[in-house]
Scaffold this motif. Structure first.
Motif, PDB file in Angstrom:
ATOM      1  N   ALA A 242       0.837  -1.195   0.000  1.00 33.71           N
ATOM      2  CA  ALA A 242       0.000   0.000   0.000  1.00 33.71           C
ATOM      3  C   ALA A 242       0.875   1.248   0.000  1.00 33.71           C
TER       4      ALA A 242
ATOM      5  N   ALA B 177       2.330   1.861  -3.349  1.00 35.03           N
ATOM      6  CA  ALA B 177       1.309   2.484  -4.198  1.00 35.03           C
ATOM      7  C   ALA B 177       1.267   3.995  -3.927  1.00 35.03           C
TER       8      ALA B 177
ATOM      9  N   GLN C 222       4.176   5.706  -5.584  1.00 39.68           N
ATOM     10  CA  GLN C 222       3.956   5.775  -7.033  1.00 39.68           C
ATOM     11  C   GLN C 222       2.959   6.871  -7.390  1.00 39.68           C
ATOM     12  N   ILE C 223       1.895   6.977  -6.599  1.00 39.99           N
ATOM     13  CA  ILE C 223       0.863   7.982  -6.899  1.00 39.99           C
ATOM     14  C   ILE C 223       1.461   9.386  -6.752  1.00 39.99           C
TER      15      ILE C 223
ATOM     16  N   ARG D 182       4.516  10.207  -7.135  1.00 40.62           N
ATOM     17  CA  ARG D 182       5.459  10.416  -8.235  1.00 40.62           C
ATOM     18  C   ARG D 182       4.713  10.819  -9.516  1.00 40.62           C
ATOM     19  N   VAL D 183       3.669  10.059  -9.844  1.00 43.16           N
ATOM     20  CA  VAL D 183       2.957  10.342 -11.096  1.00 43.16           C
ATOM     21  C   VAL D 183       2.290  11.714 -11.036  1.00 43.16           C
ATOM     22  N   ILE D 184       1.705  12.036  -9.888  1.00 43.00           N
ATOM     23  CA  ILE D 184       1.045  13.341  -9.784  1.00 43.00           C
ATOM     24  C   ILE D 184       2.069  14.468  -9.951  1.00 43.00           C
TER      25      ILE D 184
ATOM     26  N   ASN E 283       3.126  15.415 -13.340  1.00 39.80           N
ATOM     27  CA  ASN E 283       2.135  16.002 -14.230  1.00 39.80           C
ATOM     28  C   ASN E 283       1.623  17.377 -13.828  1.00 39.80           C
TER      29      ASN E 283
ATOM     30  N   PHE F  99      10.148   4.035  -6.245  1.00 37.44           N
ATOM     31  CA  PHE F  99      10.138   2.695  -5.682  1.00 37.44           C
ATOM     32  C   PHE F  99      11.558   2.249  -5.326  1.00 37.44           C
TER      33      PHE F  99
END
Lengths: 391, 316, 303
Positions: free
Chosen positions: C103, C106, C109-110, C112-114, C117, C220
């Motif tokens: 968890a 996750a 990762q979230i 990082r992606v946000i 962008n 990660f």
């Protein structure tokens, strides 16, 4: 523990000498990514630099004094770039550095070199703001693709009936997002209509959704800004799924690395280039570079290699200027003086390089005049190909 | 979304998902028997693709120790694929012997398996780069014989196009999944494997050699990892030593979604993640990865055992 | 001396910085929680410092505060990370073992992606030209060093006290601890929040240290690296993270002369160390001493 302490003490004392003279061969640092997932580009840079080392040393180096390229791997991250630069600056005593591979790494490591007053020439950093990091930072990688309008014009020339255009770009790649802006402007200027704009990621490999959208929009021209792996896959999947129109690829396609990715489907792809291995008749330096590179690797040099070669060439020629300006051999000067003088010399005059005639302005930004458009011609087996110059 | 688009995405999602399923099963098999996540699995995926490439195509580039290498003998693709998978399986067995079993024997912190498997992954990936560089290698389309690049069929007025490679991959994955299902559910070998997974101590009392079954499991896991890597390679090219990394992480999302240690769960999880990726509109493709991980987070919150998993297992 | 620090100062400070990040993972672990969330908070803290340091919006703050803006960045990053770890921690800490680890992966990762962008975080390129607190990289030892000392002292005090005992009780057996009247949720949340806050502050200090900040900072890989520091150093001692970071963060640099093959050897060392130091460096040192004095593992308990 005690022994360790003394070892450390010895290192500290031995490096404490000041105003050291430069010994032959003169060290030029190459700090690029030789490991990590960025090594795809770093390896090309190393290959280009190695050819430069051989070619210019064979010609006597810097007025008879040979130079040696010292490599320090930056890896793909920021801390790695700082460590590599520190090693080049303090231990390898280089007069100047070529690197790092990524713009993100440059923003981290270049300030270190700048504070140490060591010149840096970036072979591949295209982000906004790189030369502005400091007075010792310059680059040989043109930031915006000036070539975009020519590539689009060429496509129109090939097929004057083009009306509808699809734009595709890698959203997570800084170069591609800025390049697509230039592309879109020039498409509109030509009176064409952008009917679909599709984004993707450089880490993507499946482009079915994007391809379906392009097919559905019934376009006659697709303009792609991406890197070799993702862009090549996109071209391949467009063709496999039945797209028949022309495709223009941005500067990211300017590497032989796209040939294996799209194979026979690369055929006829129009590529905007900041470097062309095909321009050899009017450019003797490039002819020499391409010949040597081919001799060693049996294929044409990619743009990243040409840019690394160019960076080394600039150092060599600028070092000669330093000798002329100071009326001293480099080996008679101390390191700090050479670094400062070298940085000044880099920014004066122009250079005839594989990239054509270029110069660096006061800020360190490249002034490049020649850009090219070429079409890919694949060999019948679909394994390798060539960029044929069309402009 | 039109019907055709929907069908397009559906087919696409299932095809990608089936590869995820195959790959994730490799994680699941090892997890079910040892209770650890094998971080080297992504590296085996990459290695498998390179091995198959070496035997089927054998042309290497200009970087690395083996630069300019061109292997004179090329095997037919199905043979190369099979050998590539078997070799990946053997590498996986080697990984178990070198990095996992010594840890179990010495009674180290079970979490250390994460570190040692990470070390193996680091060695594998960098060894690949050391030998053949970071260049992109790719299988020519002819490896699957003389096929049309895409299959087209129409629904009403609109047309659905799917790349033939993806259909083939889907077929191979299904065949492998069915045989694996049979192997585990119906054979004596499968029974013994399940017994070891259920309770190693009891299994060894029943006369099953636990260590040997662990080796079998690693072999299967590596076989599946190598298969997934090779198949992805034929579809998209082998994009450097790091091309398994994204799959490695995505595979972890798959197994958690489906339920850690659950074999049908991995398949379901793989298909679901494949479908999500296919259905995220391209404008939001940047958030694609975040969507699968957000789903993973949510699933863990409401149903930690995953979709098809049994209640929480206290393992690492 | 100056030459030595010019060259290795960055590396030494990096070790301290990485040790702090390892510590951030040590707290939840000492309460039996395998949380890998630290890179998420580290990234958040770095972005906060980078944005306050560069954005037009905060120019009045910088003019008004001068260098004092840096401590303010640390505080804001710490508070923001504490709040976020509360929000993430409360639902996530119901999970155990590998489920919590996943968890938190996750979550990383979230984040990082946000951050990849958003425009405020500078997209793929990130934020650069971050104002400097010190001229040389070595100078940053004056913030990371005291933070590490304070953290070690804090941890030592914590482990001596009631909270530390509660952490250990939960780690050994959560149900038994609950039966003894310890509220596991409360202590687990505390451990998680302490870790998250520390990672956020370290991030805020690191943004100027690295000159730039981008989405590649919280990944990660970083999660696993921090975990490796603690595991290789020793999970049962507050010194573990420091020793682990000292070994693992310097290893790629020690191996630098090997060039191309340095990461291969680095990977091998990871495998060998995990196998031959099953109790971590601390455990191995204790055994060495124990061999002389015939004493047990001091920081341990059963394994």
């Amino acid at each position: 523990m005690k022994r360790l302490f003394f070892a450390v003490l010895t290192i500290m004392c031995s490096t404490a000498a000041h105003a050291e003279k430069i010994k032959a061969p003169i060290h030029i640092g190459i700090g690029v990514a030789q490991t990590s997932n960025v090594a795809l580009f770093g390896e090309e840079q190393v290959n280009g630099a190695k050819v430069a080392e051989a070619v210019f040393n064979a010609k006597g180096g810097i007025n008879g004094t040979h130079f040696k390229l010292v490599y320090q791997d930056t890896g793909g991250d920021e801390a790695g770039a700082i460590n590599a630069f520190q090693n080049l600056i303090n231990r390898d005593k280089v007069v100047g550095i070529v690197g790092p591979t990524l713009s993100q790494q440059a923003f981290s490591a270049d300030p270190i070199a700048n504070r140490a007053k060591v010149p840096v020439l970036a072979p591949s950093n295209t982000a906004k703001g790189i030369p502005q990091i400091g007075e010792y930072i310059g680059r040989v990688s043109a930031p915006i693709a000036f070539i975009a309008p020519f590539a689009v014009k060429y496509a129109l020339q090939e097929n004057p009936k083009i009306k509808k255009v699809a734009i595709l770009y890698a959203q997570n790649d800084a170069y591609s997002t800025s390049e697509t802006g230039t592309f879109q402007e020039s498409v509109k200027k030509q009176g064409l209509e952008i009917v679909t704009t599709q984004k993707f990621q450089t880490t993507d490999s499946d482009f079915t959704t994007q391809v379906t959208a392009v097919l559905g929009a019934k376009v006659d021209l697709a303009v792609i800004s991406g890197l070799a792996a993702d862009g090549g896959n996109l071209v391949k999947q467009l063709r496999q799924m039945g797209y028949k129109g022309l495709i223009v690829g941005g500067n990211g396609f300017n590497t032989a690395n796209v040939f294996p990715v799209c194979g026979k489907y690369c055929e006829d792809l129009i590529v905007a280039q900041a470097y062309s291995p095909a321009v050899v008749d009017t450019n003797p330096v490039n002819k020499e570079f391409v010949t040597e590179f081919r001799k060693k690797h049996k294929k044409d040099p990619p743009q990243f290699a040409a840019q690394a070669f160019t960076a080394v060439q600039i150092y060599v020629e600028a070092l000669k200027k330093v000798e002329a300006n100071t009326k001293n051999k480099i080996t008679q000067l101390d390191l700090a003086t050479v670094r400062t003088e070298l940085n000044k010399a880099i920014r004066t005059g122009s250079y005839r390089t594989p990239l054509g005639e270029i110069s660096l302005d006061k800020e360190g930004e490249i002034n490049q005049k020649s850009f090219y458009v070429s079409r890919i011609k694949m060999e019948p087996n679909g394994k390798s190909g060539k960029f044929l110059n069309v402009k | 979304m039109t019907t055709a688009q929907f069908l397009q995405n559906l087919l696409n999602g299932i095809s990608i998902g089936s590869v995820y399923a195959i790959f994730a099963l490799g994680y699941t098999l090892v997890f079910s028997i040892l209770g650890i996540i094998n971080f080297a699995h992504g590296a085996v995926f990459t290695l498998g693709a390179y091995l198959t490439y070496a035997m089927a195509v054998g042309q290497f580039g200009i970087n690395g120790l083996l630069s300019g290498l061109s292997i004179p003998v090329q095997l037919p693709f199905p043979v190369a694929l099979l050998l590539g998978c078997i070799l990946s399986g053997l590498v996986s067995v080697l990984i178990e012997r070198l990095a996992f079993r010594p840890l179990r024997n010495r009674g180290g912190d079970a979490l250390l398996a994460l570190v040692s498997s990470l070390g193996v992954a680091l060695v594998t990936v960098n060894a690949i780069q050391y030998f053949v560089g970071s260049e992109i290698y790719s299988f020519p389309p002819e490896i699957y014989g003389d096929i049309k690049p895409a299959i087209t069929f129409s629904i009403g007025e609109s047309v659905v196009v799917i790349r033939t490679v993806q259909v083939i991959i889907f077929g191979v994955c299904m065949a492998v999944l069915v045989s694996l299902g049979f192997l585990i559910a119906r054979t004596r070998f499968g029974k013994a494997l399940r017994a070891v997974a259920e309770n190693p101590a009891t299994a060894s009392l029943l006369g099953i050699s636990v260590n040997r079954f662990i080796l079998y499991t690693f072999f299967l896991s590596g076989f599946l990892g190598g298969l997934a890597g090779s198949l992805v390679g034929t579809s998209f090219g082998v994009a450097g030593p790091y091309f398994g990394v994204t799959y490695g992480l995505q595979g972890i999302a798959v197994i958690v979604l489906g339920g850690l240690g659950s074999i049908p769960g991995s398949v379901l999880g793989g298909i679901i993640i494949g479908l999500i990726e296919a259905f995220v509109p391209p404008d939001y493709s940047a958030y694609k990865e975040a969507v699968s991980f957000a789903l993973l987070f949510l699933i863990l919150m409401v149903r930690p055992q995953g979709l098809l998993g049994q209640s929480q297992i206290q393992k690492v | 001396m100056a030459e030595f620090l010019n060259n290795y100062g960055f590396l030494i400070v990096t070790v301290v910085q990485q040790a702090l990040l390892g510590m951030s993972l040590y707290y939840p672990l000492s309460a039996g929680q395998l949380s890998l969330a630290s890179p998420g908070f580290y990234a958040l803290g770095g972005y906060i410092a980078a944005i306050i340091g560069t954005a037009e919006l905060f120019a009045p703050w910088r003019d008004l505060l001068g260098k004092a803006v840096f401590p303010l960045e640390w505080i804001i990053a710490g508070v923001a990370s504490a709040l976020l770890s509360l929000v993430i921690g409360l639902p996530a800490l119901r999970l155990r073992g590998i489920y919590l680890a996943l968890a938190t992966i996750a979550f990383v990762q979230i984040v990082r992606v946000i951050s990849l962008n958003l425009s405020i975080t500078g997209g793929a390129i990130g934020i650069f030209g971050i104002p400097q607190l010190f001229e040389s990289r070595w100078g940053y030892i004056w913030i990371f060093g005291p933070l590490l000392a304070a953290t070690l002292l804090f941890t030592w005090r914590l482990e001596q006290g009631r909270i530390g005992r509660a952490f250990r009780a939960i780690r050994e057996d959560e149900l038994a601890a609950e039966a003894m009247g310890i509220n596991p949720t409360r202590y687990k949340a505390q451990a998680f929040i302490i870790g998250g806050t520390l990672a956020g502050v370290v991030g805020a200090m690191s943004a100027p240290f690295l000159n730039t900040w981008n989405a590649r900072q919280g990944t990660f890989d970083a999660s696993i690296a921090y975990l490796a520091y603690v595991l290789i150093g020793g999970t049962r001692s507050l010194w573990g993270a420091l020793l682990g970071a000292a070994l693992l963060a310097t290893l790629p640099e020690i191996l630098r002369p090997l060039n191309d093959s340095r990461l291969i050897i680095n990977g091998m060392v990871l495998v060998i160390v995990s196998i031959y130091l099953p109790q971590g460096i601390v455990g191995a040192l204790a055994r060495l001493r124990g061999a002389g004095k015939k004493k047990g593992v001091p920081a341990g308990g059963k394994t």
